[in-house]
Write an enzyme that holds these catalytic residues in place. Structure first.
Site, short mmCIF file in Angstrom:
data_model
loop_
_atom_site.label_atom_id
_atom_site.label_comp_id
_atom_site.label_asym_id
_atom_site.label_seq_id
_atom_site.Cartn_x
_atom_site.Cartn_y
_atom_site.Cartn_z
N ASN A 9 46.08 105.81 55.09
CA ASN A 9 45.77 105.18 53.81
C ASN A 9 47.03 104.47 53.33
OD1 ASN A 9 45.12 104.53 51.20
ND2 ASN A 9 44.41 106.58 50.63
N ARG A 88 41.92 103.22 55.89
CA ARG A 88 41.22 102.97 54.64
C ARG A 88 41.36 101.49 54.29
NH1 ARG A 88 42.46 105.03 48.55
NH2 ARG A 88 40.44 104.43 47.71
N HIS A 177 35.79 103.59 45.66
CA HIS A 177 35.76 105.06 45.85
C HIS A 177 34.53 105.47 46.66
CE1 HIS A 177 38.06 105.61 41.77
NE2 HIS A 177 38.91 105.57 42.77
N ARG A 238 44.12 102.19 33.54
CA ARG A 238 43.21 101.03 33.52
C ARG A 238 42.21 101.16 32.37
NH1 ARG A 238 41.26 101.38 39.66
NH2 ARG A 238 43.01 102.77 40.03
N GLU A 382 38.47 112.67 51.18
CA GLU A 382 38.31 111.33 51.75
C GLU A 382 38.84 111.27 53.18
OE1 GLU A 382 39.89 109.92 47.85
OE2 GLU A 382 38.77 108.12 48.35
#
Ligand code: AMP
Length: 395
Positions: A9, A88, A177, A238, A382
């Site tokens: 990742n 990823r 996601h 965010r 993940e």
């Protein structure tokens, strides 16, 4: 003999990795390279219960992957045994709707998509190229954060803006996601002993980035993130949803340019923007305990936004069998979970306080037996989902 898969990742300044034996899904090694491009870079590599560290300057992703290779050579397990590498990839755009074996054409496709994901796709591509150099003889696979949401129906992914403009610039909801939502959807159904095909789920991925999805029979039909990962829930830094008019208003009235507004909404907003820089929920609760009004209001805004989405997805799904919490906040923060479920009491949602404990390493049902909807905490994974996908595609 294990069948090790390496999953990578790559962020702009970091590379996280795990080596997973796909036969028994055991983590053989894990690690992280940090501060790529800075003088005080480092790698931590954990295997067999031992954590090792090297500090050195890491110029770029090629140097980072060279360091990962060195860590495996020094501390093991042997990198030569790796049968495939899973990468990823954040934005798959309209082209990449599922996990894809990487070749030059795929790299060109990812490069073309960099305009849609300027922060995420370029480091991902740099990581792929560096890993291909380090491990040239095994298949490399791209796993897309957007793939799980390629099933959204047109009424969910279409923005009501001029059709020609939207088509020309590929403007639509993509969702992010996805690897986590997909994994948690399957894992939570399995945990309750149900076929995922038979259940309607609302999945709340509440980490530093946060998104929520409506999943019917294992198929995603709505999600809160959009063209970019800025939309939807209130996040660590965010904003999530705002009136799009704010963008031009700030340009006109505050004299900000596009880059400054983008920075404001991505890095100085969300919980940090509302609570004087606190984006971590542990810090936020500490501030609230100390009587900080801004932190308390930030939490109110967070909960309000989240339950507004849950309400919307109840309407979208028609029937909801389970609400699932995952990621850093969802897995650890029982107070936030309790606040959310309290607000859903009118729908018959009821927690069992004895089960709603802070740390849930394993999947747990936290609702009371007479709750109208099962409420679960299911830790996301993940890396394991990526390893499974990599193995599926290489075969
Ligand atoms: P993630 O992006 O999934 O790694 O989630 C990171 C976020 O999870 C942090 O910024 C915290 O807000 C939150 N978090 C992690 N551990 C805890 C904890 N023990 N209690 C409350 N929040 C936590």
């Amino acid at each position: 003999m294990p069948t090790p898969i390496l999953v990578l990742n790559c962020g702009s300044s970091s590379v996280k990795y795990q080596m997973i034996d796909i036969d028994n899904e055991e983590v053989l090694a894990s690690g992280m390279v940090e501060k790529i491009g800075l003088t005080d870079g480092n790698i931590t590599h954990t295997t067999g219960g031992h954590k090792e560290t090297i500090d050195e300057t890491i110029a770029d992703h090629t140097a980072a992957l060279a360091l990962v290779t060195r860590a495996f050579h020094t501390w093991g397990p042997p990198l030569e045994d790796v049968v495939a590498v899973g990468h990823r990839a954040v934005h798959g755009g309209e082209r990449f709707r599922e996990t894809t074996l990487i070749n030059d054409d795929v790299i060109d496709g990812l490069t073309e998509l960099s305009g849609l994901a300027p922060l995420h796709n370029p480091p991902g591509i740099a990581g792929i190229k560096a890993a291909q150099q380090a491990l040239p003889n095994v298949p490399h696979v791209a796993i897309f954060d957007t793939a799980f949401f390629s099933t959204l129906p047109p009424e969910a992914y279409t923005y009501a803006i001029d059709r020609e403009v939207a088509e020309k610039y590929h403007i639509r909801k993509y969702g992010f996601h996805g690897t986590s939502h997909s994994y948690v959807s399957k894992a939570s159904a399995e945990f309750l002993g149900k076929n995922v095909e038979d259940v309607n789920q609302i999945i709340c991925h509440m980490g530093n980035g946060a998104s929520i999805s409506a999943v019917r029979g294992g198929v995603a039909i709505e999600t809160s993130m959009g063209l970019t990962p800025l939309a939807g829930l209130v996040m660590g830094t965010r904003s999530g949803d705002i009136d799009p008019g704010i963008f031009s208003y700030l340009q006109r009235v505050a004299g900000m340019d596009a880059q400054q507004v983008d920075n404001l909404l991505n890095k100085q907003s969300g919980m940090a923007g509302l609570a004087d820089g606190a984006s971590d929920f542990r810090d936020l609760w500490a501030k609230i305990d100390a009587g900080d009004a801004n932190a308390a209001q930030a939490m109110d805004v967070y909960i309000h936004r989240l339950i507004s989405y849950i309400g919307a997805y109840m309407a979208v799904l028609g029937r909801v069998d389970m609400i699932v919490f995952t990621a850093g906040v969802g897995e650890n923060d029982n107070m936030t979970r309790a606040r959310i479920c309290d607000r859903l009491a009118g729908f018959g949602v009821k927690l069992d306080p004895a089960k709603n404990t802070p740390r849930n390493k394993d999947a747990t049902e936290i609702s009371a037996p007479d709750s109208s909807i099962a409420v679960l905490v299911v830790p996301t994974n993940e890396e394991l989902a990526m390893a499974r996908e990599t193995y599926r595609v290489m075969n």
